[in-house]
Design an enzyme around this catalytic site. Sequence first.
Site, short mmCIF file in Angstrom:
data_model
loop_
_atom_site.label_atom_id
_atom_site.label_comp_id
_atom_site.label_asym_id
_atom_site.label_seq_id
_atom_site.Cartn_x
_atom_site.Cartn_y
_atom_site.Cartn_z
N SER A 109 50.02 47.82 43.90
CA SER A 109 50.99 46.79 44.25
C SER A 109 52.36 47.25 43.79
O SER A 109 52.46 48.08 42.87
CB SER A 109 50.60 45.50 43.52
N TYR B 113 48.14 40.58 36.36
CA TYR B 113 48.07 41.26 37.67
C TYR B 113 48.89 42.55 37.62
O TYR B 113 48.40 43.63 37.95
CB TYR B 113 48.56 40.33 38.77
N1 LIG Z 1 48.40 40.86 50.40
C1 LIG Z 1 49.45 41.39 49.79
O1 LIG Z 1 50.62 41.04 50.07
C2 LIG Z 1 49.25 42.48 48.76
C3 LIG Z 1 50.40 43.12 48.24
C4 LIG Z 1 50.22 44.13 47.30
C5 LIG Z 1 48.95 44.48 46.89
N2 LIG Z 1 47.86 43.84 47.41
C6 LIG Z 1 46.53 44.29 46.95
O2 LIG Z 1 45.71 44.52 48.08
C7 LIG Z 1 44.35 44.28 47.75
C8 LIG Z 1 43.75 43.32 48.76
O3 LIG Z 1 44.44 42.08 48.65
P1 LIG Z 1 44.36 40.96 49.79
O4 LIG Z 1 45.73 40.47 50.00
O5 LIG Z 1 43.54 41.46 50.92
O6 LIG Z 1 43.57 39.82 48.98
P2 LIG Z 1 42.53 38.71 49.46
O7 LIG Z 1 42.68 38.41 50.90
O8 LIG Z 1 42.66 37.62 48.47
O9 LIG Z 1 41.11 39.45 49.26
C9 LIG Z 1 40.69 39.79 47.98
C10 LIG Z 1 39.33 40.44 48.04
O10 LIG Z 1 38.93 40.70 46.69
C11 LIG Z 1 37.64 40.13 46.47
N3 LIG Z 1 37.49 39.63 45.11
C12 LIG Z 1 38.28 38.77 44.43
N4 LIG Z 1 37.74 38.47 43.24
C13 LIG Z 1 36.57 39.17 43.15
C14 LIG Z 1 35.55 39.27 42.18
N5 LIG Z 1 35.57 38.56 41.04
N6 LIG Z 1 34.49 40.08 42.43
C15 LIG Z 1 34.42 40.78 43.57
N7 LIG Z 1 35.36 40.73 44.55
C16 LIG Z 1 36.42 39.92 44.33
C17 LIG Z 1 37.58 38.94 47.43
O11 LIG Z 1 36.21 38.60 47.62
P3 LIG Z 1 35.76 37.14 48.20
O12 LIG Z 1 36.67 36.85 49.34
O13 LIG Z 1 34.35 37.40 48.62
O14 LIG Z 1 35.90 36.16 47.08
C18 LIG Z 1 38.26 39.53 48.66
O15 LIG Z 1 37.36 40.30 49.41
C19 LIG Z 1 44.34 43.71 46.33
O16 LIG Z 1 44.00 44.75 45.43
C20 LIG Z 1 45.79 43.27 46.12
O17 LIG Z 1 46.14 43.32 44.76
C21 LIG Z 1 47.99 42.85 48.33
#
Ligand SMILES: NC(=O)c1ccc[n+]([C@@H]2O[C@H](COP(=O)([O-])OP(=O)(O)OC[C@H]3O[C@@H](n4cnc5c(N)ncnc54)[C@H](OP(=O)(O)O)[C@@H]3O)[C@@H](O)[C@H]2O)c1
Length: 258
Positions: free
Chosen positions: A153, A166
């Site tokens: 991130s 985070y």
């Molecule tokens: N979206 C953004 O703007 C953004 C920006 C920078 C970095 N990121 C990074 O990109 C990655 C994906 O983020 P996203 O936006 O796609 O998030 P998201 O839509 O919230 O998805 C998060 C994923 O992580 C899983 N997860 C959460 N807690 C967990 C746990 N305790 N055990 C196992 N799995 C768990 C969730 O599983 P369930 O759905 O099954 O609960 C889901 O599959 C993350 O590492 C995030 O930090 C995202």
Amino acid sequence: MFEYTAPTNLLSGRNILITGASDGIGRCCARTFAQYGANLILLGRSLKKLEDLYDEIEKIYPGTTSIQPMDFNKASDDEYLSLASSVSEKYKQLDGLVLSAGMLGARNPIEFYPTEIWRETIQVNLNSVFMITKVLLPLLRLSDDARLLFISSSVGRRSRAHWGAYAVSKFAVEGFMQTLAEELEKTSAIKVNSLNPGGTKTNMRAEAYPAEDPDTLPTPEKLMPVYLYLFSNEAKTIHGHAIDASNFDPFNYLPLAK
Ligand SMILES: NC(=O)c1ccc[n+]([C@@H]2O[C@H](COP(=O)([O-])OP(=O)(O)OC[C@H]3O[C@@H](n4cnc5c(N)ncnc54)[C@H](OP(=O)(O)O)[C@@H]3O)[C@@H](O)[C@H]2O)c1
């Protein structure tokens, strides 16, 4: 955004495990990698979401997918070991690992940061990354061209007030990536990088910025050319880098200086 037209067989026959595959960017990555021929092991916390994705992918690409529900906040060391055993029973090697699972945690000043949420966020965003990488490295070493992608991130590279555990977890993931990249550079064919997807339209982003109009953000699909490129033959020399999807240019990521 980076444009890349991948050959349709880019990932044909490659065995790739994706964490966070049940939602957001990880789910999009799973759908995309299936389209390009990968055999997938999909990890997520929610069994229902994984089953829905499994049904969707298997309908089009039968026999390519398996699912593994796992809660990284609760998983024991034995669960990680049995994950590695079940992957090795199914596949002779692992060719890719995308560590996309993550949680936002609280948005508080350190002084008022809830201790339990701190622990959980570090457990899910950092300790799971260590455990899963550790148990799967022997299988990645068996591939002649494995790729390992840590999802980071922007606050893992320059922090901001109130991003607490985070941001700290993502800084640590960057350090973990650098450590591992150096360790593996001369002893394996595994290429290791971190990728900051940048602001993307997902549930996590909506939780972090509730007042933002999600339709102003790129969708996870827009990131997929970068994800695919990082698994391509052209990216074979990209190793040990902290990559940004929003301004990705392959020429910026030359081999590490000796
Ligand atoms: N979206 C953004 O703007 C953004 C920006 C920078 C970095 N990121 C990074 O990109 C990655 C994906 O983020 P996203 O936006 O796609 O998030 P998201 O839509 O919230 O998805 C998060 C994923 O992580 C899983 N997860 C959460 N807690 C967990 C746990 N305790 N055990 C196992 N799995 C768990 C969730 O599983 P369930 O759905 O099954 O609960 C889901 O599959 C993350 O590492 C995030 O930090 C995202």
